[in-house]
Design a protein around this motif. Structure first.
Motif, PDB file in Angstrom:
ATOM      1  N   LYS A 268      43.817  37.910  51.780  1.00 13.61           N
ATOM      2  CA  LYS A 268      43.689  38.148  50.347  1.00 13.61           C
ATOM      3  C   LYS A 268      42.473  37.389  49.801  1.00 13.61           C
ATOM      4  CE  LYS A 268      48.645  38.741  49.339  1.00 13.61           C
ATOM      5  NZ  LYS A 268      49.121  38.662  50.728  1.00 13.61           N
TER       6      LYS A 268
ATOM      7  N   GLU B 218      41.143  33.296  53.224  1.00 11.34           N
ATOM      8  CA  GLU B 218      41.119  34.757  53.256  1.00 11.34           C
ATOM      9  C   GLU B 218      41.579  35.288  54.608  1.00 11.34           C
ATOM     10  OE1 GLU B 218      37.205  35.941  52.149  1.00 11.34           O
ATOM     11  OE2 GLU B 218      37.428  35.361  50.055  1.00 11.34           O
TER      12      GLU B 218
ATOM     13  N   TYR C  50      43.130  39.464  44.654  1.00  9.15           N
ATOM     14  CA  TYR C  50      44.577  39.640  44.600  1.00  9.15           C
ATOM     15  C   TYR C  50      45.171  39.179  43.274  1.00  9.15           C
ATOM     16  CZ  TYR C  50      49.467  39.539  46.040  1.00  9.15           C
ATOM     17  OH  TYR C  50      50.819  39.756  46.118  1.00  9.15           O
TER      18      TYR C  50
END
Length: 230
Positions: A152, A147, A23
């Motif tokens: 992300k 995560e 990200y």
């Protein structure tokens, strides 16, 4: 003209489609693509968003975003190692140099007292090998939780997990066994050198795990509000 939220989200999907999973890297690419697209649309109002996007992507060449990922990885590794070096140098300035010299002296004295030098050498290498390994296992679990929580992935976490590439010095421990047979016959100067190296090695591990990694995570959280480390 400014891109709307839908178009920005499309850019994120576009970068992910082209194998950018992290990200933090996606965000940099989206900013770059959005600026380029906005310039194109300002110059040609008949141009579609998709056409402008494809034109911007072509500027990255045949390798696409892979060069950007490589450069970002190098930059993060370099930043990590420079920060470790910064704090490492502090241990050779007053007043911390006193602690450094004291640790080396203590270790050397223990080395002298041991009738069998392996009694201190083996635990030393075991500790220096196990400490980063425990950090690696703990961080891996934390990263997975992050995560799952944010949906992300972050290139920063991958770099942090490898201690900016310093994790590769663990291989030293794998080859240390060649010294164990002859270590009891080492002259004093070699024992002194070993004491210095062991203490310095330990300092690097300590600085990386307990100083630099937490500091960089705090910086990351300030730069990216989306970053939530569990």
């Amino acid at each position: 003209m400014k891109l709307d939220e839908f178009q920005i989200n499309e850019l994120y999907k576009f970068t992910q489609k082209h194998y950018v999973d992290w990200y933090d890297v996606q965000t940099e690419l989206v900013d770059h693509l959005a600026n380029g697209i906005e310039v194109q649309l300002e110059q040609n109002s008949n141009l579609t968003f998709e056409s402008a996007l494809n034109a911007e992507f072509k500027k990255f060449g045949v390798t696409g975003f892979s060069d950007v990922i490589e450069e970002k990885t190098k930059a993060l590794n370099k930043k990590y190692r420079l920060l470790v070096w910064k704090y490492f140098k502090d241990f050779f300035k007053l007043p911390k140099i006193i602690l450094t010299l004291f640790l080396v002296w203590i270790y050397f004295e223990l080395f002298q007292l041991m009738p069998n030098k392996n009694w201190i050498v083996i635990p030393t290498f075991a500790t220096l090998f196990v400490a980063p390994t425990v950090f690696f296992i703990h961080m891996t679990k934390q990263i997975r939780k992050t995560e799952q929580l944010t949906n992300k992935k972050w290139l920063f976490d991958s770099i942090n997990l490898q201690l900016g590439g310093l994790v590769h010095i663990l291989s030293i421990g794998l080859y240390s066994g060649v010294f164990f047979e002859s270590i009891n016959s080492w002259p004093i100067y070699l024992q002194a050198v070993f004491s210095i190296i062991s203490v310095l090695f330990g300092m690097i591990i300590y600085i990386s795990v307990f100083i630099v990694s937490p500091k960089l995570r705090r910086q990351m959280a300030k730069q990216h509000p989306e970053y939530k480390f569990v």
